[in-house]
Motif scaffolding. Structure first.
Motif, PDB file in Angstrom:
ATOM      1  N   LEU A 128      62.225  31.457  68.160  1.00  0.00           N
ATOM      2  CA  LEU A 128      61.503  32.724  68.289  1.00  0.00           C
ATOM      3  C   LEU A 128      62.002  33.756  67.285  1.00  0.00           C
ATOM      4  O   LEU A 128      61.214  34.516  66.723  1.00  0.00           O
ATOM      5  CB  LEU A 128      61.656  33.272  69.704  1.00  0.00           C
ATOM      6  CG  LEU A 128      60.769  32.637  70.776  1.00  0.00           C
ATOM      7  CD1 LEU A 128      60.918  33.379  72.097  1.00  0.00           C
ATOM      8  CD2 LEU A 128      59.310  32.652  70.362  1.00  0.00           C
ATOM      9  N   LEU A 129      63.302  33.780  67.054  1.00  0.00           N
ATOM     10  CA  LEU A 129      63.864  34.705  66.067  1.00  0.00           C
ATOM     11  C   LEU A 129      63.230  34.475  64.698  1.00  0.00           C
ATOM     12  O   LEU A 129      62.918  35.434  63.978  1.00  0.00           O
ATOM     13  CB  LEU A 129      65.377  34.520  65.980  1.00  0.00           C
ATOM     14  CG  LEU A 129      66.111  35.335  64.913  1.00  0.00           C
ATOM     15  CD1 LEU A 129      65.994  36.829  65.188  1.00  0.00           C
ATOM     16  CD2 LEU A 129      67.576  34.916  64.835  1.00  0.00           C
ATOM     17  N   ASP A 130      63.015  33.224  64.349  1.00  0.00           N
ATOM     18  CA  ASP A 130      62.416  32.890  63.051  1.00  0.00           C
ATOM     19  C   ASP A 130      60.897  33.037  63.052  1.00  0.00           C
ATOM     20  O   ASP A 130      60.302  33.446  62.043  1.00  0.00           O
ATOM     21  CB  ASP A 130      62.775  31.448  62.662  1.00  0.00           C
ATOM     22  CG  ASP A 130      64.253  31.275  62.353  1.00  0.00           C
ATOM     23  OD1 ASP A 130      64.920  32.281  62.049  1.00  0.00           O
ATOM     24  OD2 ASP A 130      64.750  30.133  62.426  1.00  0.00           O
ATOM     25  N   ALA A 131      60.268  32.700  64.194  1.00  0.00           N
ATOM     26  CA  ALA A 131      58.801  32.611  64.216  1.00  0.00           C
ATOM     27  C   ALA A 131      58.096  33.958  64.380  1.00  0.00           C
ATOM     28  O   ALA A 131      57.045  34.174  63.767  1.00  0.00           O
ATOM     29  CB  ALA A 131      58.362  31.662  65.333  1.00  0.00           C
ATOM     30  N   ILE A 132      58.636  34.846  65.193  1.00  0.00           N
ATOM     31  CA  ILE A 132      57.935  36.104  65.482  1.00  0.00           C
ATOM     32  C   ILE A 132      57.643  36.913  64.217  1.00  0.00           C
ATOM     33  O   ILE A 132      56.504  37.361  64.014  1.00  0.00           O
ATOM     34  CB  ILE A 132      58.706  36.938  66.530  1.00  0.00           C
ATOM     35  CG1 ILE A 132      58.587  36.271  67.905  1.00  0.00           C
ATOM     36  CG2 ILE A 132      58.175  38.368  66.595  1.00  0.00           C
ATOM     37  CD1 ILE A 132      59.394  36.946  69.000  1.00  0.00           C
ATOM     38  N   PRO A 133      58.613  37.105  63.323  1.00  0.00           N
ATOM     39  CA  PRO A 133      58.288  37.845  62.096  1.00  0.00           C
ATOM     40  C   PRO A 133      57.205  37.158  61.260  1.00  0.00           C
ATOM     41  O   PRO A 133      56.322  37.822  60.701  1.00  0.00           O
ATOM     42  CB  PRO A 133      59.617  37.871  61.332  1.00  0.00           C
ATOM     43  CG  PRO A 133      60.664  37.661  62.371  1.00  0.00           C
ATOM     44  CD  PRO A 133      60.038  36.747  63.381  1.00  0.00           C
ATOM     45  N   LEU A 134      57.233  35.833  61.197  1.00  0.00           N
ATOM     46  CA  LEU A 134      56.249  35.092  60.398  1.00  0.00           C
ATOM     47  C   LEU A 134      54.857  35.162  61.020  1.00  0.00           C
ATOM     48  O   LEU A 134      53.854  35.257  60.307  1.00  0.00           O
ATOM     49  CB  LEU A 134      56.691  33.634  60.250  1.00  0.00           C
ATOM     50  CG  LEU A 134      57.975  33.417  59.434  1.00  0.00           C
ATOM     51  CD1 LEU A 134      58.372  31.939  59.452  1.00  0.00           C
ATOM     52  CD2 LEU A 134      57.799  33.885  58.004  1.00  0.00           C
ATOM     53  N   LEU A 135      54.792  35.116  62.342  1.00  0.00           N
ATOM     54  CA  LEU A 135      53.499  35.232  63.021  1.00  0.00           C
ATOM     55  C   LEU A 135      52.872  36.596  62.755  1.00  0.00           C
ATOM     56  O   LEU A 135      51.675  36.707  62.478  1.00  0.00           O
ATOM     57  CB  LEU A 135      53.672  35.008  64.525  1.00  0.00           C
ATOM     58  CG  LEU A 135      53.878  33.556  64.975  1.00  0.00           C
ATOM     59  CD1 LEU A 135      54.379  33.504  66.407  1.00  0.00           C
ATOM     60  CD2 LEU A 135      52.591  32.752  64.829  1.00  0.00           C
ATOM     61  N   ASN A 136      53.685  37.637  62.808  1.00  0.00           N
ATOM     62  CA  ASN A 136      53.167  38.974  62.539  1.00  0.00           C
ATOM     63  C   ASN A 136      52.736  39.124  61.080  1.00  0.00           C
ATOM     64  O   ASN A 136      51.780  39.828  60.779  1.00  0.00           O
ATOM     65  CB  ASN A 136      54.209  40.029  62.918  1.00  0.00           C
ATOM     66  CG  ASN A 136      54.199  40.331  64.415  1.00  0.00           C
ATOM     67  OD1 ASN A 136      53.169  40.673  64.972  1.00  0.00           O
ATOM     68  ND2 ASN A 136      55.336  40.180  65.067  1.00  0.00           N
ATOM     69  N   GLN A 137      53.428  38.432  60.174  1.00  0.00           N
ATOM     70  CA  GLN A 137      53.026  38.447  58.770  1.00  0.00           C
ATOM     71  C   GLN A 137      51.673  37.777  58.569  1.00  0.00           C
ATOM     72  O   GLN A 137      50.946  38.093  57.615  1.00  0.00           O
ATOM     73  CB  GLN A 137      54.086  37.751  57.905  1.00  0.00           C
ATOM     74  CG  GLN A 137      55.369  38.543  57.735  1.00  0.00           C
ATOM     75  CD  GLN A 137      56.445  37.757  57.015  1.00  0.00           C
ATOM     76  OE1 GLN A 137      56.172  36.768  56.338  1.00  0.00           O
ATOM     77  NE2 GLN A 137      57.693  38.191  57.159  1.00  0.00           N
ATOM     78  N   GLN A 138      51.333  36.855  59.476  1.00  0.00           N
ATOM     79  CA  GLN A 138      50.044  36.172  59.421  1.00  0.00           C
ATOM     80  C   GLN A 138      48.925  37.023  60.027  1.00  0.00           C
ATOM     81  O   GLN A 138      47.778  36.580  60.105  1.00  0.00           O
ATOM     82  CB  GLN A 138      50.125  34.840  60.169  1.00  0.00           C
ATOM     83  CG  GLN A 138      50.994  33.785  59.509  1.00  0.00           C
ATOM     84  CD  GLN A 138      50.395  33.269  58.217  1.00  0.00           C
ATOM     85  OE1 GLN A 138      49.208  33.016  58.142  1.00  0.00           O
ATOM     86  NE2 GLN A 138      51.220  33.151  57.182  1.00  0.00           N
ATOM     87  N   GLY A 139      49.240  38.227  60.459  1.00  0.00           N
ATOM     88  CA  GLY A 139      48.229  39.107  61.032  1.00  0.00           C
ATOM     89  C   GLY A 139      48.036  38.939  62.527  1.00  0.00           C
ATOM     90  O   GLY A 139      47.110  39.509  63.109  1.00  0.00           O
ATOM     91  N   VAL A 140      48.907  38.141  63.157  1.00  0.00           N
ATOM     92  CA  VAL A 140      48.850  37.960  64.602  1.00  0.00           C
ATOM     93  C   VAL A 140      49.759  39.008  65.249  1.00  0.00           C
ATOM     94  O   VAL A 140      50.930  39.116  64.908  1.00  0.00           O
ATOM     95  CB  VAL A 140      49.307  36.544  65.013  1.00  0.00           C
ATOM     96  CG1 VAL A 140      49.194  36.369  66.512  1.00  0.00           C
ATOM     97  CG2 VAL A 140      48.491  35.488  64.285  1.00  0.00           C
ATOM     98  N   ASN A 141      49.215  39.766  66.176  1.00  0.00           N
ATOM     99  CA  ASN A 141      49.982  40.824  66.829  1.00  0.00           C
ATOM    100  C   ASN A 141      50.840  40.215  67.939  1.00  0.00           C
ATOM    101  O   ASN A 141      50.361  39.926  69.029  1.00  0.00           O
ATOM    102  CB  ASN A 141      49.020  41.862  67.408  1.00  0.00           C
ATOM    103  CG  ASN A 141      49.744  43.099  67.918  1.00  0.00           C
ATOM    104  OD1 ASN A 141      50.956  43.092  68.103  1.00  0.00           O
ATOM    105  ND2 ASN A 141      48.993  44.157  68.165  1.00  0.00           N
ATOM    106  N   VAL A 142      52.117  40.018  67.654  1.00  0.00           N
ATOM    107  CA  VAL A 142      53.021  39.329  68.582  1.00  0.00           C
ATOM    108  C   VAL A 142      54.147  40.250  69.025  1.00  0.00           C
ATOM    109  O   VAL A 142      54.820  40.867  68.201  1.00  0.00           O
ATOM    110  CB  VAL A 142      53.630  38.067  67.924  1.00  0.00           C
ATOM    111  CG1 VAL A 142      54.593  37.369  68.886  1.00  0.00           C
ATOM    112  CG2 VAL A 142      52.546  37.109  67.490  1.00  0.00           C
TER     113      VAL A 142
END
Length: 364
Positions: free
Chosen positions: A19-33
Protein backbone atom coordinates in the motif's frame (compact mmCIF):
# COMPACT_ATOMS: atom_id res chain seq x y z
CA UNK A 1 -14.42 7.33 -8.81
CA UNK A 2 -13.35 7.48 -5.16
CA UNK A 3 -11.51 4.54 -3.62
CA UNK A 4 -10.83 3.88 0.07
CA UNK A 5 -8.07 1.44 0.96
CA UNK A 6 -8.61 -0.16 4.38
CA UNK A 7 -6.00 -2.04 6.40
CA UNK A 8 -5.34 -2.81 10.07
CA UNK A 9 -2.35 -0.46 10.21
CA UNK A 10 0.89 0.40 8.48
CA UNK A 11 3.19 -1.74 10.57
CA UNK A 12 5.91 -3.81 8.87
CA UNK A 13 4.58 -6.40 6.41
CA UNK A 14 4.13 -7.20 2.74
CA UNK A 15 0.56 -5.92 2.44
CA UNK A 16 1.49 -2.73 4.29
CA UNK A 17 4.54 -2.15 2.08
CA UNK A 18 2.41 -2.78 -0.99
CA UNK A 19 0.00 0.00 0.00
CA UNK A 20 2.86 2.38 0.75
CA UNK A 21 4.11 1.87 -2.80
CA UNK A 22 0.75 1.57 -4.57
CA UNK A 23 -1.30 4.48 -3.20
CA UNK A 24 0.91 7.24 -4.66
CA UNK A 25 1.01 5.46 -8.04
CA UNK A 26 -2.76 4.96 -8.12
CA UNK A 27 -3.31 8.65 -7.47
CA UNK A 28 -0.82 9.47 -10.24
CA UNK A 29 -3.05 7.43 -12.55
CA UNK A 30 -5.93 9.79 -11.77
CA UNK A 31 -7.65 7.43 -9.35
CA UNK A 32 -8.78 9.22 -6.19
CA UNK A 33 -7.48 6.91 -3.45
CA UNK A 34 -7.54 7.50 0.32
CA UNK A 35 -6.58 5.28 3.26
CA UNK A 36 -8.39 4.15 6.42
CA UNK A 37 -6.36 2.45 9.16
CA UNK A 38 -7.66 0.76 12.31
CA UNK A 39 -4.38 1.14 14.22
CA UNK A 40 -3.02 4.69 13.99
CA UNK A 41 0.34 4.10 15.67
CA UNK A 42 3.06 6.18 14.02
CA UNK A 43 4.92 3.34 12.32
CA UNK A 44 7.63 4.32 9.78
CA UNK A 45 5.44 3.32 6.81
CA UNK A 46 2.66 5.60 8.05
CA UNK A 47 5.08 8.47 8.62
CA UNK A 48 6.45 8.03 5.10
CA UNK A 49 2.98 8.03 3.53
CA UNK A 50 2.04 11.17 5.45
CA UNK A 51 5.22 12.82 4.25
CA UNK A 52 4.24 12.13 0.62
CA UNK A 53 0.93 14.01 1.07
CA UNK A 54 -0.58 11.90 -1.72
CA UNK A 55 -3.87 10.93 -0.03
CA UNK A 56 -6.23 11.55 2.85
CA UNK A 57 -5.39 9.28 5.79
CA UNK A 58 -8.30 8.43 8.09
CA UNK A 59 -8.30 6.47 11.32
CA UNK A 60 -11.00 5.10 13.58
CA UNK A 61 -9.02 6.24 16.60
CA UNK A 62 -6.67 3.38 17.37
CA UNK A 63 -7.46 0.99 20.19
CA UNK A 64 -7.96 -2.75 19.77
CA UNK A 65 -8.22 -3.67 16.07
CA UNK A 66 -10.08 -6.88 17.08
CA UNK A 67 -12.89 -5.00 18.85
CA UNK A 68 -16.21 -5.65 17.03
CA UNK A 69 -17.32 -2.10 17.84
CA UNK A 70 -14.94 -1.02 15.08
CA UNK A 71 -17.78 -1.96 12.71
CA UNK A 72 -19.78 1.09 13.78
CA UNK A 73 -16.77 3.37 13.45
CA UNK A 74 -16.24 2.18 9.88
CA UNK A 75 -19.84 2.70 8.67
CA UNK A 76 -19.56 6.50 8.15
CA UNK A 77 -16.62 6.00 5.78
CA UNK A 78 -18.56 3.62 3.51
CA UNK A 79 -20.88 6.35 2.32
CA UNK A 80 -18.17 8.66 0.99
CA UNK A 81 -16.56 6.24 -1.47
CA UNK A 82 -17.52 4.24 -4.55
CA UNK A 83 -15.22 1.29 -3.81
CA UNK A 84 -13.75 0.05 -0.52
CA UNK A 85 -10.61 -2.04 -1.05
CA UNK A 86 -9.72 -4.07 2.06
CA UNK A 87 -6.56 -5.89 3.13
CA UNK A 88 -5.98 -8.38 5.96
CA UNK A 89 -8.01 -9.74 8.87
CA UNK A 90 -9.77 -8.37 10.97
CA UNK A 91 -10.35 -5.34 8.72
CA UNK A 92 -11.81 -7.87 6.25
CA UNK A 93 -14.55 -8.81 8.75
CA UNK A 94 -15.37 -5.36 10.08
CA UNK A 95 -15.81 -3.77 6.65
CA UNK A 96 -18.00 -6.62 5.37
CA UNK A 97 -20.25 -6.47 8.45
CA UNK A 98 -20.40 -2.67 8.27
CA UNK A 99 -21.57 -2.89 4.66
CA UNK A 100 -24.16 -5.57 5.47
CA UNK A 101 -25.82 -3.67 8.32
CA UNK A 102 -25.58 -0.18 6.81
CA UNK A 103 -26.88 -1.05 3.33
CA UNK A 104 -24.24 1.31 1.87
CA UNK A 105 -24.11 1.35 -1.92
CA UNK A 106 -20.32 1.12 -2.22
CA UNK A 107 -18.69 -1.93 -3.82
CA UNK A 108 -16.25 -4.06 -1.82
CA UNK A 109 -12.94 -5.60 -2.89
CA UNK A 110 -10.76 -7.79 -0.70
CA UNK A 111 -7.17 -8.73 -1.51
CA UNK A 112 -6.10 -12.09 -0.11
CA UNK A 113 -2.35 -12.00 0.61
CA UNK A 114 -1.82 -15.51 2.04
CA UNK A 115 -2.42 -19.12 1.07
CA UNK A 116 -3.65 -20.04 4.54
CA UNK A 117 -4.62 -18.70 7.96
CA UNK A 118 -5.66 -20.14 11.30
CA UNK A 119 -9.35 -19.43 10.62
CA UNK A 120 -9.37 -22.05 7.86
CA UNK A 121 -8.77 -24.73 10.48
CA UNK A 122 -11.41 -23.50 12.93
CA UNK A 123 -14.96 -24.82 12.47
CA UNK A 124 -16.51 -21.66 13.93
CA UNK A 125 -14.48 -19.26 11.79
CA UNK A 126 -14.81 -21.36 8.63
CA UNK A 127 -18.54 -20.70 8.58
CA UNK A 128 -18.19 -16.94 9.10
CA UNK A 129 -15.33 -16.75 6.62
CA UNK A 130 -17.57 -18.05 3.86
CA UNK A 131 -20.28 -15.52 4.76
CA UNK A 132 -17.78 -12.65 4.81
CA UNK A 133 -16.14 -13.56 1.49
CA UNK A 134 -19.60 -13.68 -0.09
CA UNK A 135 -20.25 -10.03 0.83
CA UNK A 136 -17.31 -8.85 -1.27
CA UNK A 137 -17.95 -8.02 -4.93
CA UNK A 138 -14.45 -9.01 -5.99
CA UNK A 139 -11.66 -10.97 -4.34
CA UNK A 140 -8.17 -10.28 -5.63
CA UNK A 141 -5.71 -13.15 -5.21
CA UNK A 142 -2.00 -12.46 -5.53
CA UNK A 143 -1.32 -15.89 -7.06
CA UNK A 144 -3.21 -18.63 -8.94
CA UNK A 145 -2.62 -20.95 -5.99
CA UNK A 146 -4.44 -18.61 -3.60
CA UNK A 147 -7.35 -18.34 -6.03
CA UNK A 148 -7.68 -22.12 -6.31
CA UNK A 149 -7.53 -22.54 -2.53
CA UNK A 150 -10.20 -19.87 -1.94
CA UNK A 151 -12.56 -21.18 -4.63
CA UNK A 152 -12.48 -24.58 -2.96
CA UNK A 153 -12.68 -23.13 0.56
CA UNK A 154 -15.57 -20.71 -0.09
CA UNK A 155 -17.46 -22.61 -2.83
CA UNK A 156 -18.04 -19.23 -4.49
CA UNK A 157 -18.36 -18.59 -8.23
CA UNK A 158 -14.85 -18.50 -9.76
CA UNK A 159 -15.84 -15.29 -11.58
CA UNK A 160 -15.71 -13.46 -8.24
CA UNK A 161 -11.95 -14.01 -8.08
CA UNK A 162 -9.23 -12.09 -9.93
CA UNK A 163 -5.49 -12.76 -10.01
CA UNK A 164 -3.19 -9.76 -9.68
CA UNK A 165 0.38 -10.55 -8.78
CA UNK A 166 2.25 -8.33 -6.36
CA UNK A 167 4.55 -5.74 -7.83
CA UNK A 168 7.74 -3.99 -6.76
CA UNK A 169 9.52 -0.84 -7.84
CA UNK A 170 12.15 -2.53 -10.01
CA UNK A 171 13.94 0.66 -10.99
CA UNK A 172 14.19 1.91 -7.40
CA UNK A 173 15.86 -1.32 -6.31
CA UNK A 174 18.21 -1.56 -9.28
CA UNK A 175 19.35 2.05 -8.91
CA UNK A 176 19.82 1.81 -5.13
CA UNK A 177 23.34 2.50 -3.92
CA UNK A 178 25.28 0.20 -1.66
CA UNK A 179 25.67 1.25 1.95
CA UNK A 180 28.70 1.14 4.22
CA UNK A 181 27.91 -1.57 6.77
CA UNK A 182 30.45 -0.16 9.19
CA UNK A 183 28.22 2.91 9.42
CA UNK A 184 25.44 0.67 10.73
CA UNK A 185 27.62 -1.40 13.03
CA UNK A 186 31.43 -1.14 13.30
CA UNK A 187 31.75 -4.91 13.88
CA UNK A 188 30.52 -5.64 10.34
CA UNK A 189 33.61 -5.87 8.16
CA UNK A 190 34.05 -5.52 4.40
CA UNK A 191 35.21 -9.15 4.31
CA UNK A 192 32.02 -10.45 5.94
CA UNK A 193 29.26 -12.25 4.02
CA UNK A 194 25.99 -10.54 4.87
CA UNK A 195 22.80 -12.62 4.93
CA UNK A 196 19.66 -10.49 5.05
CA UNK A 197 16.10 -11.38 6.03
CA UNK A 198 13.40 -8.74 5.64
CA UNK A 199 10.23 -9.71 7.50
CA UNK A 200 8.05 -8.90 10.50
CA UNK A 201 9.02 -10.71 13.68
CA UNK A 202 6.12 -13.14 13.91
CA UNK A 203 5.78 -16.93 13.82
CA UNK A 204 4.94 -17.03 10.11
CA UNK A 205 8.31 -15.56 9.08
CA UNK A 206 10.46 -18.07 11.01
CA UNK A 207 13.64 -16.08 11.66
CA UNK A 208 14.53 -18.82 14.16
CA UNK A 209 15.56 -21.21 11.39
CA UNK A 210 17.82 -18.57 9.85
CA UNK A 211 19.46 -17.86 13.21
CA UNK A 212 20.01 -21.59 13.78
CA UNK A 213 21.56 -21.87 10.32
CA UNK A 214 23.95 -19.02 11.14
CA UNK A 215 25.25 -21.01 14.12
CA UNK A 216 26.44 -23.65 11.64
CA UNK A 217 28.30 -21.16 9.46
CA UNK A 218 31.76 -19.53 9.76
CA UNK A 219 32.18 -16.39 11.87
CA UNK A 220 32.59 -14.17 8.81
CA UNK A 221 28.97 -14.90 7.85
CA UNK A 222 26.65 -12.42 9.57
CA UNK A 223 22.89 -11.99 9.62
CA UNK A 224 20.94 -8.75 9.29
CA UNK A 225 17.29 -8.92 10.35
CA UNK A 226 15.13 -6.06 9.07
CA UNK A 227 11.72 -5.66 10.66
CA UNK A 228 10.03 -5.64 14.03
CA UNK A 229 7.25 -7.38 15.92
CA UNK A 230 6.18 -9.31 18.98
CA UNK A 231 8.93 -11.93 18.71
CA UNK A 232 11.85 -9.50 18.67
CA UNK A 233 12.91 -10.00 22.29
CA UNK A 234 12.59 -13.78 21.93
CA UNK A 235 14.79 -13.74 18.82
CA UNK A 236 17.36 -11.51 20.53
CA UNK A 237 17.46 -13.93 23.46
CA UNK A 238 17.88 -16.86 21.08
CA UNK A 239 20.79 -15.20 19.28
CA UNK A 240 22.48 -14.51 22.60
CA UNK A 241 21.97 -18.08 23.84
CA UNK A 242 23.67 -19.36 20.68
CA UNK A 243 26.53 -16.88 21.22
CA UNK A 244 25.54 -15.09 18.02
CA UNK A 245 24.69 -11.69 19.47
CA UNK A 246 27.83 -10.29 17.76
CA UNK A 247 26.77 -11.80 14.41
CA UNK A 248 23.01 -11.12 14.33
CA UNK A 249 21.98 -7.50 13.87
CA UNK A 250 18.44 -6.27 14.49
CA UNK A 251 17.90 -3.16 12.38
CA UNK A 252 14.19 -2.58 13.06
CA UNK A 253 11.85 -1.23 10.39
CA UNK A 254 13.83 0.46 7.62
CA UNK A 255 12.84 2.51 4.60
CA UNK A 256 16.18 1.91 2.84
CA UNK A 257 15.59 -1.80 2.19
CA UNK A 258 16.71 -1.54 -1.48
CA UNK A 259 20.09 -0.19 -0.31
CA UNK A 260 20.42 -2.90 2.32
CA UNK A 261 19.59 -5.61 -0.22
CA UNK A 262 22.11 -4.27 -2.74
CA UNK A 263 24.76 -4.38 0.00
CA UNK A 264 23.98 -7.97 1.07
CA UNK A 265 25.27 -11.28 -0.25
CA UNK A 266 22.18 -13.49 0.07
CA UNK A 267 18.51 -12.85 0.85
CA UNK A 268 16.70 -15.48 2.95
CA UNK A 269 12.93 -15.96 3.09
CA UNK A 270 12.34 -18.61 5.75
CA UNK A 271 8.55 -18.49 6.13
CA UNK A 272 6.15 -21.24 7.20
CA UNK A 273 3.56 -19.96 4.70
CA UNK A 274 3.21 -17.03 2.31
CA UNK A 275 1.12 -15.54 -0.45
CA UNK A 276 3.63 -14.01 -2.84
CA UNK A 277 6.40 -12.53 -0.69
CA UNK A 278 7.65 -9.09 -1.68
CA UNK A 279 10.88 -9.85 0.18
CA UNK A 280 11.73 -12.61 -2.31
CA UNK A 281 10.88 -10.43 -5.30
CA UNK A 282 12.91 -7.50 -3.98
CA UNK A 283 15.88 -9.76 -3.27
CA UNK A 284 15.76 -11.00 -6.85
CA UNK A 285 15.60 -7.44 -8.20
CA UNK A 286 18.67 -6.56 -6.10
CA UNK A 287 20.63 -9.14 -8.14
CA UNK A 288 21.46 -11.42 -5.20
CA UNK A 289 20.49 -15.07 -4.66
CA UNK A 290 17.19 -15.66 -2.90
CA UNK A 291 17.18 -18.75 -0.66
CA UNK A 292 13.68 -19.62 0.54
CA UNK A 293 11.66 -22.30 2.30
CA UNK A 294 9.76 -24.81 0.20
CA UNK A 295 6.23 -23.89 1.28
CA UNK A 296 3.02 -22.80 -0.43
CA UNK A 297 3.24 -19.29 -1.80
CA UNK A 298 7.04 -19.38 -2.07
CA UNK A 299 7.79 -22.51 -4.06
CA UNK A 300 5.90 -21.28 -7.13
CA UNK A 301 7.83 -18.00 -7.04
CA UNK A 302 11.35 -19.18 -6.27
CA UNK A 303 11.60 -22.70 -7.75
CA UNK A 304 14.06 -22.94 -10.66
CA UNK A 305 15.12 -19.33 -10.04
CA UNK A 306 16.49 -19.03 -6.51
CA UNK A 307 17.25 -21.96 -4.20
CA UNK A 308 14.70 -23.74 -1.99
CA UNK A 309 15.24 -25.58 1.30
CA UNK A 310 12.83 -27.68 3.32
CA UNK A 311 10.73 -25.75 5.83
CA UNK A 312 12.48 -25.23 9.20
CA UNK A 313 15.59 -27.15 8.04
CA UNK A 314 18.46 -25.04 9.36
CA UNK A 315 21.06 -27.62 8.33
CA UNK A 316 19.98 -27.54 4.67
CA UNK A 317 19.79 -23.75 4.72
CA UNK A 318 23.34 -23.53 6.08
CA UNK A 319 24.51 -26.00 3.43
CA UNK A 320 23.00 -23.91 0.61
CA UNK A 321 24.55 -20.70 1.95
CA UNK A 322 27.92 -22.45 2.18
CA UNK A 323 27.68 -23.63 -1.44
CA UNK A 324 26.86 -20.12 -2.65
CA UNK A 325 29.79 -18.65 -0.73
CA UNK A 326 32.33 -21.26 -1.86
CA UNK A 327 31.31 -21.47 -5.52
CA UNK A 328 31.38 -18.05 -7.19
CA UNK A 329 30.17 -19.44 -10.54
CA UNK A 330 27.15 -21.00 -8.83
CA UNK A 331 26.53 -17.75 -6.96
CA UNK A 332 26.59 -15.72 -10.18
CA UNK A 333 24.33 -18.22 -11.94
CA UNK A 334 21.66 -17.98 -9.25
CA UNK A 335 21.88 -14.20 -8.85
CA UNK A 336 21.63 -13.69 -12.62
CA UNK A 337 18.55 -15.93 -12.80
CA UNK A 338 16.94 -14.00 -9.98
CA UNK A 339 17.64 -10.63 -11.56
CA UNK A 340 16.25 -11.66 -14.94
CA UNK A 341 13.13 -13.23 -13.43
CA UNK A 342 12.35 -10.17 -11.32
CA UNK A 343 11.63 -8.05 -14.42
CA UNK A 344 8.10 -9.44 -14.67
CA UNK A 345 7.14 -8.03 -11.25
CA UNK A 346 7.21 -4.34 -12.15
CA UNK A 347 4.65 -2.59 -9.94
CA UNK A 348 3.32 -0.63 -12.92
CA UNK A 349 1.73 -3.85 -14.25
CA UNK A 350 0.02 -4.42 -10.91
CA UNK A 351 -1.31 -0.84 -10.84
CA UNK A 352 -2.74 -1.14 -14.35
CA UNK A 353 -4.57 -4.35 -13.43
CA UNK A 354 -6.02 -2.85 -10.23
CA UNK A 355 -7.26 0.25 -12.06
CA UNK A 356 -8.96 -1.97 -14.64
CA UNK A 357 -10.87 -3.80 -11.89
CA UNK A 358 -11.86 -0.50 -10.26
CA UNK A 359 -13.23 0.80 -13.56
CA UNK A 360 -15.18 -2.37 -14.34
CA UNK A 361 -16.65 -2.57 -10.85
CA UNK A 362 -17.66 1.08 -10.77
CA UNK A 363 -19.63 0.60 -14.00
CA UNK A 364 -21.36 -2.62 -12.95
Amino acid sequence: MKILQVINGLNTGGAEKLLLDAIPLLNQQGVNVDLLILDDKEYPYLKELKKMKCCEIHTIGGGNIYNPLNVFKIIPFLKGYDIIHVHLFPAQYWVAIAKAISFASCKLIFTEHNTTNRRMKNIFFKYFDKVVYRIYNKIICISPEIRDILIKYTSLNPKKFEIIRNGIDIQKIKSAKRIDWIGINPTILDTDYIIIQVAGFRVQKDQKTTIKALSLLPKNVKLVLVGDGDLRSELETMAKSLHLDNRVFFLGIRLDVPNLLKSSYISVVSSHWEGMPLAAMEGMAAHIPVVASRVAGITELVENVGVLFEESDAVELASIITALIRNKDYYNEVSNRCSLYSQQFDIKKMIESIVTIYEKLSKS
